[in-house]
Write a protein that holds these residues in place. Structure first.
Motif, PDB file in Angstrom:
ATOM      1  N   LEU A   1       0.840  -1.198   0.000  1.00  0.00           N
ATOM      2  CA  LEU A   1       0.000   0.000   0.000  1.00  0.00           C
ATOM      3  C   LEU A   1       0.870   1.241   0.000  1.00  0.00           C
ATOM      4  O   LEU A   1       1.835   1.326   0.766  1.00  0.00           O
ATOM      5  CB  LEU A   1      -0.910   0.021   1.227  1.00  0.00           C
ATOM      6  N   THR A   2       0.508   2.187  -0.875  1.00  0.00           N
ATOM      7  CA  THR A   2       1.268   3.424  -0.995  1.00  0.00           C
ATOM      8  C   THR A   2       0.412   4.504  -1.636  1.00  0.00           C
ATOM      9  O   THR A   2      -0.504   4.204  -2.397  1.00  0.00           O
ATOM     10  CB  THR A   2       2.553   3.201  -1.834  1.00  0.00           C
ATOM     11  N   ARG A   3       0.721   5.743  -1.324  1.00  0.00           N
ATOM     12  CA  ARG A   3       0.071   6.877  -1.993  1.00  0.00           C
ATOM     13  C   ARG A   3       0.896   7.368  -3.182  1.00  0.00           C
ATOM     14  O   ARG A   3       0.543   8.329  -3.831  1.00  0.00           O
ATOM     15  CB  ARG A   3      -0.130   8.026  -0.989  1.00  0.00           C
ATOM     16  N   ARG A   4       1.988   6.697  -3.450  1.00  0.00           N
ATOM     17  CA  ARG A   4       2.905   7.121  -4.515  1.00  0.00           C
ATOM     18  C   ARG A   4       2.436   6.741  -5.920  1.00  0.00           C
ATOM     19  O   ARG A   4       3.078   7.119  -6.892  1.00  0.00           O
ATOM     20  CB  ARG A   4       4.302   6.566  -4.258  1.00  0.00           C
ATOM     21  N   VAL A   5       1.369   5.958  -6.010  1.00  0.00           N
ATOM     22  CA  VAL A   5       0.774   5.631  -7.311  1.00  0.00           C
ATOM     23  C   VAL A   5      -0.682   6.070  -7.274  1.00  0.00           C
ATOM     24  O   VAL A   5      -1.276   6.209  -6.198  1.00  0.00           O
ATOM     25  CB  VAL A   5       0.885   4.123  -7.653  1.00  0.00           C
ATOM     26  N   GLY A   6      -1.260   6.276  -8.455  1.00  0.00           N
ATOM     27  CA  GLY A   6      -2.658   6.708  -8.510  1.00  0.00           C
ATOM     28  C   GLY A   6      -3.637   5.611  -8.154  1.00  0.00           C
ATOM     29  O   GLY A   6      -4.648   5.858  -7.496  1.00  0.00           O
ATOM     30  N   ALA A   7      -3.362   4.386  -8.566  1.00  0.00           N
ATOM     31  CA  ALA A   7      -4.274   3.272  -8.317  1.00  0.00           C
ATOM     32  C   ALA A   7      -3.474   1.986  -8.091  1.00  0.00           C
ATOM     33  O   ALA A   7      -3.254   1.581  -6.965  1.00  0.00           O
ATOM     34  CB  ALA A   7      -5.260   3.124  -9.472  1.00  0.00           C
ATOM     35  N   ILE A   8      -3.040   1.364  -9.199  1.00  0.00           N
ATOM     36  CA  ILE A   8      -2.295   0.108  -9.137  1.00  0.00           C
ATOM     37  C   ILE A   8      -1.150   0.189 -10.146  1.00  0.00           C
ATOM     38  O   ILE A   8      -1.335   0.671 -11.262  1.00  0.00           O
ATOM     39  CB  ILE A   8      -3.192  -1.091  -9.502  1.00  0.00           C
ATOM     40  N   ALA A   9       0.012  -0.308  -9.730  1.00  0.00           N
ATOM     41  CA  ALA A   9       1.161  -0.305 -10.637  1.00  0.00           C
ATOM     42  C   ALA A   9       2.105  -1.440 -10.245  1.00  0.00           C
ATOM     43  O   ALA A   9       2.141  -1.835  -9.076  1.00  0.00           O
ATOM     44  CB  ALA A   9       1.904   1.030 -10.550  1.00  0.00           C
ATOM     45  N   PRO A  10       2.865  -1.944 -11.199  1.00  0.00           N
ATOM     46  CA  PRO A  10       3.900  -2.922 -10.822  1.00  0.00           C
ATOM     47  C   PRO A  10       4.973  -2.213  -9.998  1.00  0.00           C
ATOM     48  O   PRO A  10       5.228  -1.031 -10.198  1.00  0.00           O
ATOM     49  CB  PRO A  10       4.453  -3.407 -12.165  1.00  0.00           C
ATOM     50  N   ASP A  11       5.569  -2.935  -9.080  1.00  0.00           N
ATOM     51  CA  ASP A  11       6.672  -2.384  -8.294  1.00  0.00           C
ATOM     52  C   ASP A  11       7.943  -2.507  -9.137  1.00  0.00           C
ATOM     53  O   ASP A  11       8.354  -3.622  -9.461  1.00  0.00           O
ATOM     54  CB  ASP A  11       6.811  -3.154  -6.987  1.00  0.00           C
ATOM     55  N   PRO A  12       8.563  -1.386  -9.511  1.00  0.00           N
ATOM     56  CA  PRO A  12       9.747  -1.460 -10.373  1.00  0.00           C
ATOM     57  C   PRO A  12      10.937  -2.162  -9.716  1.00  0.00           C
ATOM     58  O   PRO A  12      11.840  -2.624 -10.406  1.00  0.00           O
ATOM     59  CB  PRO A  12      10.062   0.000 -10.693  1.00  0.00           C
ATOM     60  N   SER A  13      10.924  -2.277  -8.379  1.00  0.00           N
ATOM     61  CA  SER A  13      12.055  -2.899  -7.692  1.00  0.00           C
ATOM     62  C   SER A  13      11.813  -4.362  -7.324  1.00  0.00           C
ATOM     63  O   SER A  13      12.714  -5.020  -6.803  1.00  0.00           O
ATOM     64  CB  SER A  13      12.406  -2.103  -6.433  1.00  0.00           C
ATOM     65  N   ASN A  14      10.582  -4.878  -7.575  1.00  0.00           N
ATOM     66  CA  ASN A  14      10.265  -6.248  -7.193  1.00  0.00           C
ATOM     67  C   ASN A  14       9.223  -6.817  -8.149  1.00  0.00           C
ATOM     68  O   ASN A  14       8.059  -6.416  -8.101  1.00  0.00           O
ATOM     69  CB  ASN A  14       9.752  -6.290  -5.750  1.00  0.00           C
ATOM     70  N   PRO A  15       9.598  -7.762  -9.002  1.00  0.00           N
ATOM     71  CA  PRO A  15       8.648  -8.314  -9.973  1.00  0.00           C
ATOM     72  C   PRO A  15       7.493  -9.096  -9.339  1.00  0.00           C
ATOM     73  O   PRO A  15       6.490  -9.339  -9.993  1.00  0.00           O
ATOM     74  CB  PRO A  15       9.516  -9.221 -10.850  1.00  0.00           C
ATOM     75  N   LYS A  16       7.621  -9.461  -8.068  1.00  0.00           N
ATOM     76  CA  LYS A  16       6.554 -10.189  -7.383  1.00  0.00           C
ATOM     77  C   LYS A  16       5.610  -9.256  -6.630  1.00  0.00           C
ATOM     78  O   LYS A  16       4.681  -9.713  -5.964  1.00  0.00           O
ATOM     79  CB  LYS A  16       7.156 -11.192  -6.403  1.00  0.00           C
ATOM     80  N   ALA A  17       5.838  -7.947  -6.721  1.00  0.00           N
ATOM     81  CA  ALA A  17       5.055  -6.998  -5.931  1.00  0.00           C
ATOM     82  C   ALA A  17       4.231  -6.062  -6.807  1.00  0.00           C
ATOM     83  O   ALA A  17       4.620  -5.707  -7.918  1.00  0.00           O
ATOM     84  CB  ALA A  17       5.977  -6.180  -5.036  1.00  0.00           C
ATOM     85  N   VAL A  18       3.094  -5.665  -6.241  1.00  0.00           N
ATOM     86  CA  VAL A  18       2.183  -4.700  -6.849  1.00  0.00           C
ATOM     87  C   VAL A  18       2.047  -3.534  -5.883  1.00  0.00           C
ATOM     88  O   VAL A  18       1.896  -3.743  -4.670  1.00  0.00           O
ATOM     89  CB  VAL A  18       0.804  -5.354  -7.099  1.00  0.00           C
ATOM     90  N   LEU A  19       2.121  -2.324  -6.396  1.00  0.00           N
ATOM     91  CA  LEU A  19       1.882  -1.132  -5.585  1.00  0.00           C
ATOM     92  C   LEU A  19       0.401  -0.794  -5.702  1.00  0.00           C
ATOM     93  O   LEU A  19      -0.159  -0.789  -6.803  1.00  0.00           O
ATOM     94  CB  LEU A  19       2.744   0.026  -6.080  1.00  0.00           C
ATOM     95  N   TRP A  20      -0.235  -0.491  -4.576  1.00  0.00           N
ATOM     96  CA  TRP A  20      -1.677  -0.244  -4.562  1.00  0.00           C
ATOM     97  C   TRP A  20      -2.004   0.973  -3.718  1.00  0.00           C
ATOM     98  O   TRP A  20      -1.592   1.065  -2.563  1.00  0.00           O
ATOM     99  CB  TRP A  20      -2.413  -1.466  -4.020  1.00  0.00           C
ATOM    100  N   ASN A  21      -2.761   1.888  -4.300  1.00  0.00           N
ATOM    101  CA  ASN A  21      -3.302   3.028  -3.568  1.00  0.00           C
ATOM    102  C   ASN A  21      -4.793   2.777  -3.382  1.00  0.00           C
ATOM    103  O   ASN A  21      -5.557   2.815  -4.356  1.00  0.00           O
ATOM    104  CB  ASN A  21      -3.080   4.317  -4.354  1.00  0.00           C
ATOM    105  N   PRO A  22      -5.232   2.501  -2.155  1.00  0.00           N
ATOM    106  CA  PRO A  22      -6.643   2.213  -1.917  1.00  0.00           C
ATOM    107  C   PRO A  22      -7.591   3.345  -2.326  1.00  0.00           C
ATOM    108  O   PRO A  22      -8.757   3.102  -2.598  1.00  0.00           O
ATOM    109  CB  PRO A  22      -6.717   1.962  -0.411  1.00  0.00           C
ATOM    110  N   ALA A  23      -7.085   4.575  -2.413  1.00  0.00           N
ATOM    111  CA  ALA A  23      -7.923   5.698  -2.839  1.00  0.00           C
ATOM    112  C   ALA A  23      -8.219   5.636  -4.338  1.00  0.00           C
ATOM    113  O   ALA A  23      -9.171   6.258  -4.812  1.00  0.00           O
ATOM    114  CB  ALA A  23      -7.248   7.029  -2.505  1.00  0.00           C
ATOM    115  N   GLY A  24      -7.422   4.858  -5.082  1.00  0.00           N
ATOM    116  CA  GLY A  24      -7.586   4.817  -6.527  1.00  0.00           C
ATOM    117  C   GLY A  24      -8.137   3.522  -7.088  1.00  0.00           C
ATOM    118  O   GLY A  24      -8.529   3.468  -8.258  1.00  0.00           O
TER     119      GLY A  24
END
Length: 185
Positions: free
Chosen positions: A69-92
């Motif tokens: 979970l992060t506010r650094r993305v608008g909604a959902i994005a792949p984590d550029p530093s970890n191919p097994k991770a997804v970045l997620w902003n619950p607001a988006g």
């Protein structure tokens, strides 16, 4: 998600803290019995969910699919530093959308913190595994859930429809135990 079970995991001090005042889990809150329990649970999980400042730091960590979970993305994005991770902003985007993006639609999601992340799932846990270190106090530390210390972690879990099961001792010398708090039907 109908096929995804959501379980939570945390170890807390006697005063309900999961980290010290610097938001770091101190060595005083680390116990081999709890570490073994936590590691085995995460090895069984299909997905790990946590905030930017939480991480399990185990040998198998890089192998685990995760949503961060992060506010650094608008909604959902792949984590550029970890191919097994997804970045997620619950607001988006919804949690279900983040799970779809991660390719996990069934199994178990292990929620491992921090406090705001735990709070987001309070009404969705199947089981919350509350480990307690009764001989450790962290004055001014970071509470495990929103609402602590005004309420105890147990009081918050109960208020969200979870009921304590039988505690299991993880470390006899220090009295560390884990209690499963399960959803009441």
């Amino acid at each position: 998600m109908p096929g995804l079970r959501i379980d939570g995991y945390v170890i807390v001090s006697a005063d309900g803290m999961l980290a010290d005042a610097d938001r770091i889990m101190p060595d005083e809150l680390k116990f081999e019995g709890d570490k073994r329990f936590f590691t085995a649970a995460l090895d069984r999980a299909d997905l790990i969910v946590h905030g930017r400042h939480s991480y399990e730091d185990q040998p198998n960590s890089p192998l685990r699919k995760r949503i961060i979970l992060t506010r650094r993305v608008g909604a959902i994005a792949p984590d550029p530093s970890n191919p097994k991770a997804v970045l997620w902003n619950p607001a988006g985007a919804s949690f279900e959308s983040a799970c779809d993006f991660a390719g996990v639609r069934s199994g178990t999601a292990a929620i491992i913190g921090g406090p705001d992340v735990f709070g987001m799932f309070m009404d969705r846990y199947g089981t919350f595994w509350l480990s307690q270190a009764p001989q450790v106090r962290l004055p001014g530390g970071e509470p495990c859930f929103p609402g602590v210390p005004q309420l105890s972690p147990q009081g918050i879990l109960a208020a969200h429809g979870l009921r304590a099961g039988e505690a299991q001792i993880l470390d006899i010398a220090d009295g560390v135990s884990v209690t499963p708090w399960r959803r009441v039907a």
